[in-house]
Design a protein around this motif. Structure first.
Motif, PDB file in Angstrom:
ATOM      1  N   LEU A  31     -23.310   0.261   3.514  1.00 20.72           N
ATOM      2  CA  LEU A  31     -22.233   0.916   2.769  1.00 20.72           C
ATOM      3  C   LEU A  31     -21.044   1.223   3.676  1.00 20.72           C
ATOM      4  N   MET A  32     -21.315   1.759   4.862  1.00 21.91           N
ATOM      5  CA  MET A  32     -20.225   2.076   5.772  1.00 21.91           C
ATOM      6  C   MET A  32     -19.524   0.824   6.276  1.00 21.91           C
ATOM      7  N   CYS A  33     -20.274  -0.258   6.449  1.00 21.75           N
ATOM      8  CA  CYS A  33     -19.627  -1.521   6.842  1.00 21.75           C
ATOM      9  C   CYS A  33     -18.664  -2.002   5.766  1.00 21.75           C
ATOM     10  N   LEU A  34     -19.057  -1.877   4.504  1.00 25.11           N
ATOM     11  CA  LEU A  34     -18.167  -2.284   3.414  1.00 25.11           C
ATOM     12  C   LEU A  34     -16.916  -1.404   3.362  1.00 25.11           C
ATOM     13  N   LEU A  35     -17.110  -0.095   3.564  1.00 27.51           N
ATOM     14  CA  LEU A  35     -15.967   0.813   3.495  1.00 27.51           C
ATOM     15  C   LEU A  35     -15.014   0.622   4.671  1.00 27.51           C
ATOM     16  N   VAL A  36     -15.576   0.513   5.880  1.00 29.53           N
ATOM     17  CA  VAL A  36     -14.741   0.493   7.081  1.00 29.53           C
ATOM     18  C   VAL A  36     -14.142  -0.885   7.336  1.00 29.53           C
ATOM     19  N   TYR A  37     -14.928  -1.938   7.133  1.00 26.00           N
ATOM     20  CA  TYR A  37     -14.470  -3.278   7.517  1.00 26.00           C
ATOM     21  C   TYR A  37     -13.986  -4.128   6.348  1.00 26.00           C
ATOM     22  N   VAL A  38     -14.166  -3.649   5.122  1.00 22.41           N
ATOM     23  CA  VAL A  38     -13.708  -4.415   3.960  1.00 22.41           C
ATOM     24  C   VAL A  38     -12.644  -3.632   3.186  1.00 22.41           C
ATOM     25  N   LEU A  39     -12.994  -2.417   2.759  1.00 23.21           N
ATOM     26  CA  LEU A  39     -12.074  -1.655   1.915  1.00 23.21           C
ATOM     27  C   LEU A  39     -10.938  -1.022   2.717  1.00 23.21           C
ATOM     28  N   LEU A  40     -11.261  -0.380   3.837  1.00 23.30           N
ATOM     29  CA  LEU A  40     -10.234   0.331   4.609  1.00 23.30           C
ATOM     30  C   LEU A  40      -9.119  -0.587   5.107  1.00 23.30           C
ATOM     31  N   PRO A  41      -9.405  -1.782   5.656  1.00 26.35           N
ATOM     32  CA  PRO A  41      -8.283  -2.648   6.067  1.00 26.35           C
ATOM     33  C   PRO A  41      -7.372  -3.033   4.914  1.00 26.35           C
ATOM     34  N   ARG A  42      -7.954  -3.231   3.740  1.00 22.65           N
ATOM     35  CA  ARG A  42      -7.118  -3.580   2.586  1.00 22.65           C
ATOM     36  C   ARG A  42      -6.234  -2.414   2.162  1.00 22.65           C
ATOM     37  N   VAL A  43      -6.789  -1.200   2.207  1.00 22.93           N
ATOM     38  CA  VAL A  43      -5.982  -0.026   1.848  1.00 22.93           C
ATOM     39  C   VAL A  43      -4.854   0.180   2.853  1.00 22.93           C
ATOM     40  N   VAL A  44      -5.169   0.060   4.139  1.00 19.71           N
ATOM     41  CA  VAL A  44      -4.141   0.233   5.169  1.00 19.71           C
ATOM     42  C   VAL A  44      -3.067  -0.845   5.047  1.00 19.71           C
ATOM     43  N   ALA A  45      -3.491  -2.090   4.819  1.00 22.34           N
ATOM     44  CA  ALA A  45      -2.512  -3.170   4.673  1.00 22.34           C
ATOM     45  C   ALA A  45      -1.634  -2.957   3.444  1.00 22.34           C
ATOM     46  N   TYR A  46      -2.231  -2.474   2.348  1.00 26.16           N
ATOM     47  CA  TYR A  46      -1.444  -2.224   1.136  1.00 26.16           C
ATOM     48  C   TYR A  46      -0.403  -1.131   1.373  1.00 26.16           C
ATOM     49  N   LEU A  47      -0.824  -0.030   2.001  1.00 23.40           N
ATOM     50  CA  LEU A  47       0.114   1.064   2.250  1.00 23.40           C
ATOM     51  C   LEU A  47       1.229   0.643   3.201  1.00 23.40           C
ATOM     52  N   TRP A  48       0.873  -0.127   4.226  1.00 20.31           N
ATOM     53  CA  TRP A  48       1.889  -0.566   5.187  1.00 20.31           C
ATOM     54  C   TRP A  48       2.892  -1.515   4.536  1.00 20.31           C
ATOM     55  N   LEU A  49       2.384  -2.471   3.748  1.00 19.91           N
ATOM     56  CA  LEU A  49       3.288  -3.399   3.065  1.00 19.91           C
ATOM     57  C   LEU A  49       4.114  -2.688   1.999  1.00 19.91           C
ATOM     58  N   ARG A  50       3.514  -1.695   1.342  1.00 17.00           N
ATOM     59  CA  ARG A  50       4.262  -0.934   0.344  1.00 17.00           C
ATOM     60  C   ARG A  50       5.409  -0.162   0.990  1.00 17.00           C
ATOM     61  N   LEU A  51       5.142   0.411   2.157  1.00 15.86           N
ATOM     62  CA  LEU A  51       6.190   1.134   2.878  1.00 15.86           C
ATOM     63  C   LEU A  51       7.308   0.189   3.299  1.00 15.86           C
ATOM     64  N   ARG A  52       6.960  -0.985   3.778  1.00 15.42           N
ATOM     65  CA  ARG A  52       7.991  -1.952   4.168  1.00 15.42           C
ATOM     66  C   ARG A  52       8.803  -2.408   2.964  1.00 15.42           C
ATOM     67  N   LEU A  53       8.141  -2.566   1.813  1.00 13.64           N
ATOM     68  CA  LEU A  53       8.858  -2.968   0.609  1.00 13.64           C
ATOM     69  C   LEU A  53       9.841  -1.895   0.170  1.00 13.64           C
ATOM     70  N   VAL A  54       9.416  -0.635   0.209  1.00 16.86           N
ATOM     71  CA  VAL A  54      10.309   0.456  -0.187  1.00 16.86           C
ATOM     72  C   VAL A  54      11.511   0.535   0.746  1.00 16.86           C
ATOM     73  N   ARG A  55      11.267   0.392   2.048  1.00 15.35           N
ATOM     74  CA  ARG A  55      12.386   0.438   2.993  1.00 15.35           C
ATOM     75  C   ARG A  55      13.326  -0.744   2.801  1.00 15.35           C
ATOM     76  N   ALA A  56      12.758  -1.921   2.531  1.00 14.93           N
ATOM     77  CA  ALA A  56      13.613  -3.092   2.311  1.00 14.93           C
ATOM     78  C   ALA A  56      14.452  -2.926   1.048  1.00 14.93           C
ATOM     79  N   GLN A  57      13.862  -2.360  -0.008  1.00 14.21           N
ATOM     80  CA  GLN A  57      14.625  -2.128  -1.230  1.00 14.21           C
ATOM     81  C   GLN A  57      15.738  -1.117  -1.002  1.00 14.21           C
ATOM     82  N   ALA A  58      15.419  -0.041  -0.276  1.00 12.76           N
ATOM     83  CA  ALA A  58      16.452   0.964   0.001  1.00 12.76           C
ATOM     84  C   ALA A  58      17.584   0.372   0.831  1.00 12.76           C
ATOM     85  N   ARG A  59      17.236  -0.457   1.819  1.00 20.46           N
ATOM     86  CA  ARG A  59      18.271  -1.087   2.636  1.00 20.46           C
ATOM     87  C   ARG A  59      19.114  -2.048   1.806  1.00 20.46           C
TER      88      ARG A  59
END
Length: 257
Positions: free
Chosen positions: A66-94
Motif C-alpha cells: 500500500l505504501m509503495c502505491l501511495l509513495v511511488y505511484v500516487l504521490l509523484p502524479r499529485v506532485v506533477a499535477y500541482l507543479w504543472l498546474r502552477l506553471r499553467l496559472v503563471r503562464a496564463q497570468a503572464r
C-alpha cells in the motif's frame, strides 16, 4: 497473499535490503509497513511451496504494498499535477499581462454587467431665443488681451496685425494665470483648430462670477482655406450655448489688410 521470486542469484538478505531501501520514506512513520528479514525469507515463492514456508505470513505484505502505491505511484502524479498546474496559472497570468486583447476580454468576463440607459435629449433653443453664444462681427472695446493654450510667436503676430491700437500692442497674457478684474472686458484668443474643452467652460464660469465680459476669437491658422475656417467657426458656435451669458463669439476677418 504475496510472494517473491527471482531468476537472479540473490537471497533473502539482498531482497530485504532492497525492501528496506524502498520503505525508507515511511520507515519512521509506519514501522509495521517495513517487512523484516523473517517475513522476506518465509514468503519466497517456490514451486514445491507456492505460498512459502509459512502461508499465514504472506498477507502481511499489504502495508508495504500500500505504501509503495501511495509513495511511488500516487504521490509523484499529485506532485506533477500541482507543479504543472502552477506553471499553467503563471503562464496564463503572464499572457494576460502581456496581451492587451486577452486582458480586456478577461476583464469583461469578470466585471459585473453594466446597464446603460439613454437620457432624454434636450435640444438647445434657437439662437433667437437664447441669450448666450451671441456672435459679434465688430470688435467692441477691450481692456485686456488673453490667450488660451500655448501660442507660437508668429501666430500671435498674425493675430495682432488684425487688432486695432492700442490693443495690438498689449502683451497676450495666458488666461489660466490672469487675475480676474471685476467689470473688465477681455479678448480671448483661441486656436480654432483645437476643439473647445471643459477647461475653457470652467474658465468662463469663473469670469461670469467675476462679472467679466469675455469675447472669444477662435483664430484659424494663417493660410487656412476659407471653407475650413468657416467649418471650424461653426463648431465653436455649437459650443457657445454651453457657456455663460458673459461670453460672446467674435467673427473677425482674417484677410490681410
Amino acid at each position: 497473499a504475496f510472494g517473491w521470486a527471482s531468476t537472479l542469484d540473490i537471497g533473502a538478505t539482498g531482497v530485504h535490503r532492497l525492501v528496506q531501501a524502498l520503505a525508507w520514506p515511511w520507515h519512521a512513520l509506519w514501522p509495521a509497513a517495513v517487512p523484516d528479514l523473517s517475513l522476506v525469507e518465509h514468503s519466497r515463492f517456490r514451486h514445491e511451496r507456492p505460498l512459502g514456508d509459512l502461508p499465514g505470513l504472506s498477507g502481511q505484505w499489504w502495508r508495504f504494498l500500500l505504501m509503495c502505491l501511495l509513495v511511488y505511484v500516487l504521490l509523484p502524479r499529485v506532485v506533477a499535477y500541482l507543479w504543472l498546474r502552477l506553471r499553467l496559472v503563471r503562464a496564463q497570468a503572464r499572457l494576460f499581462r502581456q496581451d492587451p486583447c486577452l486582458a480586456g476580454w478577461w476583464q469583461r468576463l469578470h466585471l459585473p454587467l453594466a446597464e446603460r440607459r439613454s437620457e432624454p435629449v434636450h435640444h438647445a433653443p434657437p439662437e433667437s431665443e437664447t441669450t448666450t453664444g451671441t456672435t459679434e462681427h465688430a470688435l467692441p472695446p477691450i481692456d485686456h488681451l488673453l490667450c488660451w493654450n500655448q501660442w507660437q510667436p508668429r501666430w500671435l503676430e498674425t493675430a495682432r496685425a488684425r487688432l486695432p491700437q492700442p490693443l495690438a500692442g498689449q502683451d497676450c497674457t495666458p488666461a489660466e494665470g490672469w487675475p480676474a478684474q471685476r467689470g473688465a472686458a477681455v479678448l480671448l484668443l483661441c486656436q480654432a483648430w483645437e476643439p473647445p474643452t471643459g477647461e475653457l467652460a470652467d474658465f468662463c464660469e469663473r469670469m461670469q462670477n467675476a462679472q467679466v465680459t469675455v469675447y472669444l476669437w477662435p483664430m484659424p491658422l494663417p493660410g487656412m482655406p476659407a471653407e475650413r475656417a468657416a467649418a471650424l467657426h461653426r463648431s465653436w458656435e455649437l459650443f457657445m450655448p454651453q457657456l455663460p451669458a458673459c461670453c460672446h463669439l467674435l467673427e473677425l476677418s482674417t484677410d490681410e489688410d
